[in-house]
Design an enzyme around this catalytic site. Sequence first.
Site, PDB file in Angstrom:
ATOM      1  N   CYS A 153       0.824  -1.217   0.000  1.00 17.22           N
ATOM      2  CA  CYS A 153       0.000   0.000   0.000  1.00 17.22           C
ATOM      3  C   CYS A 153       0.853   1.260   0.000  1.00 17.22           C
ATOM      4  O   CYS A 153       0.604   2.207  -0.728  1.00 17.22           O
ATOM      5  CB  CYS A 153      -0.823   0.100   1.275  1.00 17.22           C
ATOM      6  SG  CYS A 153      -2.054  -1.131   1.487  1.00 17.22           S
ATOM      7  N   VAL A 157       0.577   4.334  -2.500  1.00 18.90           N
ATOM      8  CA  VAL A 157      -0.033   5.604  -2.094  1.00 18.90           C
ATOM      9  C   VAL A 157       0.850   6.781  -2.503  1.00 18.90           C
ATOM     10  O   VAL A 157       0.363   7.812  -2.985  1.00 18.90           O
ATOM     11  CB  VAL A 157      -0.311   5.621  -0.573  1.00 18.90           C
ATOM     12  CG1 VAL A 157      -0.641   7.021  -0.092  1.00 18.90           C
ATOM     13  CG2 VAL A 157      -1.446   4.676  -0.235  1.00 18.90           C
TER      14      VAL A 157
HETATM   15  S1  SF4 Z   1      -0.627  -2.482   4.811  1.00 17.40           S
HETATM   16 FE1  SF4 Z   1      -1.441  -2.831   2.741  1.00 17.40          FE
HETATM   17  S2  SF4 Z   1       0.114  -4.071   1.700  1.00 17.40           S
HETATM   18 FE2  SF4 Z   1       0.573  -4.150   3.875  1.00 17.40          FE
HETATM   19  S3  SF4 Z   1      -0.425  -6.041   4.554  1.00 17.40           S
HETATM   20 FE3  SF4 Z   1      -1.860  -4.345   4.915  1.00 17.40          FE
HETATM   21  S4  SF4 Z   1      -3.169  -4.266   3.080  1.00 17.40           S
HETATM   22 FE4  SF4 Z   1      -1.342  -5.501   2.569  1.00 17.40          FE
END
Ligand code: SF4
Length: 512
Positions: A153, A157
């Site tokens: 993520c 982002v």
């Molecule tokens: S923060 Fe985002 S990438 Fe990391 S485990 Fe959680 S959903 Fe998956």
Amino acid sequence: MPQSAERILDHAPLFREPEYQEMFARKKATLDCGVGDAAIAEQGEHTKSWEYREKNLAREALVVNPAKACQPLGAVFAAAGFEKTLSFVHGSQGCVAYYRSHLSRHFKEPCSAVSSSMTEDAAVFGGLTNMVDGLANAYSLYGPKMIAVSTTCMAEVIGDDLHSFIQTAKDKDSVPREFDVPFAHTPAFVGSHVDGYDVMIKGVLENFWKGAERKPNGKINIIPGFDGFCVGNNRELKRLLDVMGVDYTLLSDASDQFDTPSDGQFRMFDGGTKIDDVKAALDAKATISLQYWNTRKTLDYANSLGHETASFHYPIGVRATDELLMKISELSGKAIPESLRLERGRLIDAMADSQSWLHGKKYAIYGDPDFVSAMARFVMETGGEPIHCLATNGTKHWEEELAPVLAASPFGKDAKIWAGKDLWHLRSLLFTEPVDMVIGNSYGKYLERDTGTPLLRLTFPIFDRHHHHRFPLWGYQGGLRVLTTILDKVFDKLDADTIAPGKTDYSYDLTR
Ligand code: SF4
């Protein structure tokens, strides 16, 4: 003290000791906020009602226990199926620890994957330096033949561009210029692990196929899809193809990577599709997927290069295996041999032997869209009724595709398809429209406890039972295994319900 060096207790008996019971009581009094057991029980009963179900199903802004994982997990799994390939996830370390532990807990095997360890500074200024240093370290420390890069993520982002980052890292000699670093953007806040699997497979193929000249031959590429049973299933698939004499390439085969032997040698990498075979797979006549919802982009890509394409939904049971083998026979020109016809007949014989115990049994099935479609078809073949078919990562299109399949069978007439719903929704469904069995994964044990519905663990992840993934679900042999698993649960439940001597043991029979 309840335990000492001479008397070490496992946590299960340990927590029943008075010291711990007192501690739990104090904790409960704090968490209850003084409302008392009666009020809590009343609220608990309300959550079993139709009124609560309607409110629960109307829920939009909150997901509780989704039956899916995030995209990078699928990308890490996909990369594990290629020869000496190290997953490198651009993002934060904790996310990658989650993928490693999730896969290790299921397969009971180590899972190797590294991260670029982005922290606050990288989140503000971008993670280029982390990529440059990370690729150099991963290459020199672990000696992979290929590094497959995906994202968490955090990297998505802030908009880190993998293509340019990898080029810059190569410019700075992190890895040799000709070293293969396929990549896939896997934004975890959309889609699920099946989408991450799809884009990583596509990324690997693009890495080798883009710009190369295609000289078509008669081979067939087969993409298994994200599959927690890959150890048993891929080996069974290869057996079927070998028996038929088909010339094929499995694109991503993690069966050896997640099943290394204990012989004194640690294998960070084992098995997987050879890099040379991936390159040569461009020339194949056709690319087929065993899980359509895992491979939509990859199939489109293969098709754009001139491959014939076909897809299936997790080939469990008689008709699904028939369809797969007939398609492979058509594409390869190889006949289905007599030995497989006999296997088919044996599965049908076994299903007929047990038919009276399975006819009319009602099921709730949850998991990935392909798995749910496959299991719904299989239980209908046994005379069972799939009442609730739930896929958190299912889409409207999945619903539209599955609905006519269910409607075409008298056993599917009461089925409801729940795309995008989670396991807290399923809890409401099980209380209001009960079924005989739930088919899902280890997370279903909480549904089993709450609703009393027996659980069959037949899909990823299975953390609390061992070695199921070593035995196939696919093909006629796999169908026998699924059939036996369902029957064992039926008989175990019947025995448990008729075990009281002189009261219910009129049906505690030796022979079923
Ligand atoms: S923060 Fe985002 S990438 Fe990391 S485990 Fe959680 S959903 Fe998956």
